[in-house]
Design a protein around this motif. Sequence first.
Motif, mmCIF file in Angstrom:
data_model
loop_
_atom_site.group_PDB
_atom_site.id
_atom_site.type_symbol
_atom_site.label_atom_id
_atom_site.label_comp_id
_atom_site.label_asym_id
_atom_site.label_seq_id
_atom_site.Cartn_x
_atom_site.Cartn_y
_atom_site.Cartn_z
ATOM 1 N N GLY A 92 7.303 2.025 12.081
ATOM 2 C CA GLY A 92 6.815 1.053 11.381
ATOM 3 C C GLY A 92 6.686 -0.112 11.914
ATOM 4 N N ASN A 114 2.454 2.078 8.393
ATOM 5 C CA ASN A 114 3.439 1.836 7.451
ATOM 6 C C ASN A 114 3.019 2.741 6.349
ATOM 7 O OD1 ASN A 114 4.673 0.172 9.171
ATOM 8 N ND2 ASN A 114 4.802 -1.497 7.752
ATOM 9 N N SER A 141 12.465 2.246 4.266
ATOM 10 C CA SER A 141 11.703 1.198 3.724
ATOM 11 C C SER A 141 12.308 -0.268 3.947
ATOM 12 C CB SER A 141 11.635 1.498 2.314
ATOM 13 O OG SER A 141 11.024 0.246 1.365
ATOM 14 N N TYR A 155 3.267 -6.639 4.217
ATOM 15 C CA TYR A 155 4.620 -5.773 4.615
ATOM 16 C C TYR A 155 5.161 -5.329 3.402
ATOM 17 C CZ TYR A 155 9.048 -4.638 6.565
ATOM 18 O OH TYR A 155 9.963 -3.776 7.017
ATOM 19 N N THR A 158 3.343 -2.502 1.833
ATOM 20 C CA THR A 158 3.673 -1.272 2.308
ATOM 21 C C THR A 158 4.993 -0.598 2.155
ATOM 22 O OG1 THR A 158 4.348 -2.138 4.593
ATOM 23 C CG2 THR A 158 1.933 -1.816 4.280
ATOM 24 N N LYS A 159 5.942 -1.394 2.118
ATOM 25 C CA LYS A 159 7.292 -1.077 2.113
ATOM 26 C C LYS A 159 7.714 -0.449 0.379
ATOM 27 C CE LYS A 159 8.468 -0.740 6.251
ATOM 28 N NZ LYS A 159 8.831 0.678 7.036
#
Length: 263
Positions: A92, A114, A141, A155, A158-159
Amino acid sequence: MPPQDTKTALVTGASGGMGAAFAQRLADRGYDLVLVARNKERLDTLAAGITERTGRRAETLAADLTRDKDLASVEKRLRTDDAVHVLVNNAGGGLFGPIVTADPAAADELIKLNVTAFTRLATAAAAAFSARDDGVILNVSSGLAVGILPVSAVYSGTKAYVVSFSQALRQEFADTGVRVQTFMPGATRTKFWDGSGLELSALPDRAIMSLDDAVTAAFAGLDAGESVTVPSLPDSEWATLEETLRAVSPHFSGAELAARYIR
């Protein structure tokens, strides 16, 4: 996850930082390894060191997971190699800064890595492990999936996807031999932050965990059967969050308006 003599773990993003640390710990537990990352030279150095130190076989597979051909080669390995019983879905990147000045191309690359690559590899592993009713999928994650910053829109998005995906996958494999763990580290002392737009030096030391401690927590959580492992969070706090979500989730879908919306 007890030591194994004949099983293999595939670790993505393995050329340094958290991925390399996961690889070292898995070798210590008796796993052979397939190490995946873009930098073949660094992978080869890591593999040689692991084999010399532990005697475990460590194969390297150089791949840029944002490129479809490379991603497909790793998917194929997960689907066809019966020795692979563990996927550490760690690869990632990070991208921080105001969304109004974000580079759309850079954001797209981050999402490819990701989210898209993450999903395809987890799906490949899920299919293979399900067929054998055995395996571990460890999805990495971030604490920023929930502790969102003004500069972390892409970011954190995506996590957060990783968390939701993993929770659904865990429910799908409940009462089977396939285990799914979500690992949500906070700020960890690695090179992940370099060039991300948010340097580690901008954070207070008290907020930064050592890499060794973070990975220790990941394996301790896995051994304990945790669905979600947050290295610095007391157990009761995550349990409280999950209980709250379970309590309100039945109300997310209904035929009638909540009273406050009725005019």
